[in-house]
Enzyme design. Structure first.
Site, PDB file in Angstrom:
ATOM      1  N   GLY A  74       0.897  -1.312   0.028  1.00 16.08           N
ATOM      2  CA  GLY A  74      -0.044   0.145  -0.339  1.00 16.08           C
ATOM      3  C   GLY A  74       1.115   1.784  -0.007  1.00 16.08           C
ATOM      4  O   GLY A  74       0.605   2.166  -1.062  1.00 16.08           O
ATOM      5  N   CYS A 329       5.246   3.627  19.494  1.00 16.95           N
ATOM      6  CA  CYS A 329       6.065   4.059  20.433  1.00 16.95           C
ATOM      7  C   CYS A 329       7.208   5.093  19.827  1.00 16.95           C
ATOM      8  O   CYS A 329       7.511   3.718  18.543  1.00 16.95           O
ATOM      9  CB  CYS A 329       6.714   3.016  20.833  1.00 16.95           C
ATOM     10  SG  CYS A 329       7.081   3.014  22.366  1.00 16.95           S
TER      11      CYS A 329
HETATM   12  N1  PLP Z   1      -2.498   3.564   4.260  1.00 15.69           N
HETATM   13  C1  PLP Z   1      -3.643   2.726   5.483  1.00 15.69           C
HETATM   14  C2  PLP Z   1      -4.750   3.138   5.474  1.00 15.69           C
HETATM   15  C3  PLP Z   1      -2.829   1.366   5.800  1.00 15.69           C
HETATM   16  O1  PLP Z   1      -3.593   0.973   6.861  1.00 15.69           O
HETATM   17  C4  PLP Z   1      -1.891   0.573   5.158  1.00 15.69           C
HETATM   18  C5  PLP Z   1      -1.241  -0.048   6.153  1.00 15.69           C
HETATM   19  O2  PLP Z   1      -1.368  -0.453   7.682  1.00 15.69           O
HETATM   20  C6  PLP Z   1      -1.272   1.268   4.717  1.00 15.69           C
HETATM   21  C7  PLP Z   1      -2.013   2.752   3.821  1.00 15.69           C
HETATM   22  C8  PLP Z   1       0.236   0.965   4.266  1.00 15.69           C
HETATM   23  O3  PLP Z   1      -0.109  -0.414   3.238  1.00 15.69           O
HETATM   24  P1  PLP Z   1       1.534  -2.156   3.585  1.00 15.69           P
HETATM   25  O4  PLP Z   1       1.718  -1.953   5.164  1.00 15.69           O
HETATM   26  O5  PLP Z   1       0.712  -2.370   2.330  1.00 15.69           O
HETATM   27  O6  PLP Z   1       2.572  -0.641   2.650  1.00 15.69           O
END
Ligand code: PLP
Length: 397
Positions: A74, A329
């Protein structure tokens, strides 16, 4: 190890579905060809990637599989959309995002500010809902990109991304829209086709797929500069040999998420609501933080007044329960959640806020167990809280 674990941290990551693992396995040792090669072995891999792209297209309700590019996560999807847009629009120096984005969007904007970009960070109200009027009022002819999340990872609040995209384009049709849909995908139906959204990012490990694979929707006709430069893969938008087993795994996870959507919207939501109601009725110093009327079905966030969140988590862990606190943290100091702070959650419960996030694997027994254990934990911690007087006033009411 995982035998007696009650896992309520599905917004952090999810258990990979066995069917996903099964679908991936042949692509490690049997169908291991490089999708770009010309022999039959490669053709199998190429076909698997093509079919997976079709599935992700359907998962996001896109028009065309060509609009989907595979990424590693993501965060990469977000960086590609944001950096890839501004690189092609260097004259425009204004960006809009929200105060409650995931760090992969928020920290990137902080970096871009250092490089001379002007960034407007839009706030939320006490329910965690976005101030759309403020957002729209900031759009001008210099706005290169608006980045808004679909659903918040800490509260589950859903933002009206389609309406935002529509209104932004009415003011400046050139402004691009990126939607981080990492916490929405697999939890609520998505249909990007009929919207003005240019980019949408997802990540497989949030919907029972493997870690290290994601996708980015890029609307037909929208230009984006690649983050990774090299070969011609992903139509030049993302170089690097395709991660075939993981792409197949993400597609299988998406297929299963579509099949299970009804369960998510009914049974999982019902379990979440029960958990929330039981905690709020049994524990006098519990306050609901995630009060948005429009929330993904699996998430709740509850503050426990005058109690330290990390201590609650440690005690939950001892009871075999995995959850997450609103605070991260950082460099030895306990930094309260930027999301809860943006919502104006009072100091008294800011440090004692816990997120519970469910999944299709969550059972009624899991919820009953948490509802049975948590009051004892809070009771124990209340006795050692430095705020005895304040707690006493609430608990003895
Ligand atoms: N965007 C949101 C809203 C998320 O909750 C997360 C991960 O917790 C990410 C982006 C990042 O995703 P990734 O861990 O696949 O990089």
């Amino acid at each position: 190890m995982s035998q007696n674990i009650i896992y309520l941290d599905n917004n952090a990551t999810t258990r990979v579905d066995e069917k996903v693992v099964e679908a991936m396995l042949p692509y490690f040792t049997e169908e291991y060809g490089n999708p770009s090669s010309i022999y039959d072995l490669a053709h199998v891999a190429n076909t698997a990637v093509r079919k997976s792209r079709e599935i992700i297209k359907d998962f996001l309700g896109a028009n065309d599989a060509k609009e989907i590019i595979f990424t590693s996560c993501g965060s990469e999807s977000a960086s590609t959309a944001i950096k890839g847009t501004i690189e092609l629009n260097r004259a425009k120096k204004h960006l809009i995002t929200t105060k409650v984005e995931h760090p992969c969007v928020l920290n990137l904007h902080k970096e871009l500010e250092k490089q001379g970009y002007k960034v407007d960070y839009i706030g939320v109200d006490s329910n965690g809902d976005l101030d759309i009027t403020e957002l729209i009022s900031k759009v001008d002819k210099d706005t290169a990109l608006v980045s808004v999340m679909y659903a918040n990872n800490e509260t589950g609040a859903i933002f009206p991304v389609e309406e935002i995209a529509q209104k932004v384009k009415e003011i400046n049709p050139e402004t691009k829209i990126f939607v981080d849909a990492v916490q929405a995908a697999g939890k609520i139906p998505i249909n990007v086709k009929d919207t003005k959204i240019d980019f949408m990012g997802i990540s497989a490990h949030k919907f029972h797929g493997p870690k290290g694979i994601g996708a980015l929707y890029v609307k037909s006709g929208t230009m984006v500069a690649p983050l990774i430069i090299g070969g011609h893969q992903e139509k030049g938008k993302r170089a690097g040999t395709e991660n075939v087993p993981y792409i197949v795994g993400m597609a299988k996870a998406a297929e299963l998420a579509m099949e299970n959507m009804e369960d998510e919207l009914t049974r999982v939501k019902c379990l979440r609501d029960t958990l929330e109601e039981e905690i709020l009725s049994k524990i006098k110093n519990a306050r609901l933080n995630s009060t948005s009327k429009n929330r993904v079905p699996n998430t709740t966030n509850i503050g426990f007044l005058y109690i330290e969140g990390e201590l609650i988590l440690l005690h939950l862990n001892d009871a075999g329960i995995c959850a997450s606190s609103g605070s991260a943290c950082t460099s030895g100091s306990l930094e309260p959640s930027h999301v809860l702070r943006a919502m104006g959650v009072p100091f008294t419960s800011l440090h004692g806020s816990i997120r519970f996030s469910l999944s299709r694997y969550t059972t009624e027994e899991d919820i009953n167990y948490v509802v049975q254990e948590l009051p004892h934990i809070i009771d124990k911690l209340a006795k050692i809280s430095p705020f005895q007087k304040e707690l006493g006033e609430i608990l003895n009411k």
